[in-house]
Design an enzyme around this catalytic site. Structure first.
Site, PDB file in Angstrom:
ATOM      1  N   CYS A 223       0.467  -6.362  -0.329  1.00  0.00           N
ATOM      2  CA  CYS A 223       1.078  -5.816   0.886  1.00  0.00           C
ATOM      3  C   CYS A 223       0.068  -5.488   1.971  1.00  0.00           C
ATOM      4  CB  CYS A 223       1.861  -4.558   0.549  1.00  0.00           C
ATOM      5  SG  CYS A 223       0.768  -3.282  -0.120  1.00  0.00           S
TER       6      CYS A 223
ATOM      7  N   ASP B 158      -1.926  -2.858   1.997  1.00  0.00           N
ATOM      8  CA  ASP B 158      -2.201  -1.432   2.090  1.00  0.00           C
ATOM      9  C   ASP B 158      -3.601  -1.127   1.519  1.00  0.00           C
ATOM     10  OD1 ASP B 158       0.246  -1.162   3.157  1.00  0.00           O
ATOM     11  OD2 ASP B 158       1.190  -0.210   1.446  1.00  0.00           O
TER      12      ASP B 158
ATOM     13  N   CYS C 285       2.325   2.647   1.880  1.00  0.00           N
ATOM     14  CA  CYS C 285       3.724   3.057   1.762  1.00  0.00           C
ATOM     15  C   CYS C 285       3.837   4.429   1.089  1.00  0.00           C
ATOM     16  CB  CYS C 285       4.466   2.019   0.922  1.00  0.00           C
ATOM     17  SG  CYS C 285       4.015   2.078  -0.813  1.00  0.00           S
TER      18      CYS C 285
ATOM     19  N   CYS D 148       2.364  -0.525  -6.339  1.00  0.00           N
ATOM     20  CA  CYS D 148       1.744   0.435  -5.416  1.00  0.00           C
ATOM     21  C   CYS D 148       0.797   1.375  -6.147  1.00  0.00           C
ATOM     22  CB  CYS D 148       2.814   1.249  -4.699  1.00  0.00           C
ATOM     23  SG  CYS D 148       4.059   0.231  -3.899  1.00  0.00           S
TER      24      CYS D 148
END
Ligand code: FES
Length: 125
Positions: free
Chosen positions: A33, A35, A60, A104
């Site tokens: 992603c 991040d 996120c 994540c």
């Protein structure tokens, strides 16, 4: 979809920021992603223990909650114990993450591990 603990750590993240004059720094990016997370640690050399740990995460809500949780889990632990904090341990401590958000938690555990590796490489082991 998120547990209460995830929401709590997302809304009130613990140990955010940077340790002053860190003994180890870990920077990781999530290829899935984009991040990113930076984690800094202060180590009690005699005890081989994490004295302080802080994070900065551009990501996120799940990435922020897992970063916050990993700092809580790592603080006060010996380096060899802290190194064993896997993404599953972090996710479990948060009461679980939705399956599509499990990736994540990579940031948090990988970032911590990198910071420990950085500390060890600076100290020649
Ligand atoms: Fe990027 Fe969660 S979507 S870390």
């Amino acid at each position: 979809m998120y547990s209460e603990k995830v929401m709590d750590h997302f809304q009130n993240p613990r140990n955010m920021g940077e340790v002053e004059n860190p003994d180890g720094v870990g920077e990781v990016g999530n290829p899935q992603c984009g991040d990113v997370m930076r984690i800094t640690i202060k180590v009690d050399e005699k005890e081989d223990r994490i004295e302080d740990v802080r994070f900065k995460t551009l990501g996120c809500g799940a990435a922020i909650a897992t970063s916050s949780m990993v700092t809580e889990l790592a603080k006060g632990k010996r380096l060899d114990e802290a190194q064993e904090i896997s993404k599953k341990v972090v996710a479990d401590a948060l009461g679980g993450l939705p399956p599509q958000k499990m990736h994540c938690s990579n940031l948090a555990s990988d970032g911590l591990r990198k910071a420990i590796e950085d500390y060890r490489s600076r100290h020649g082991n």
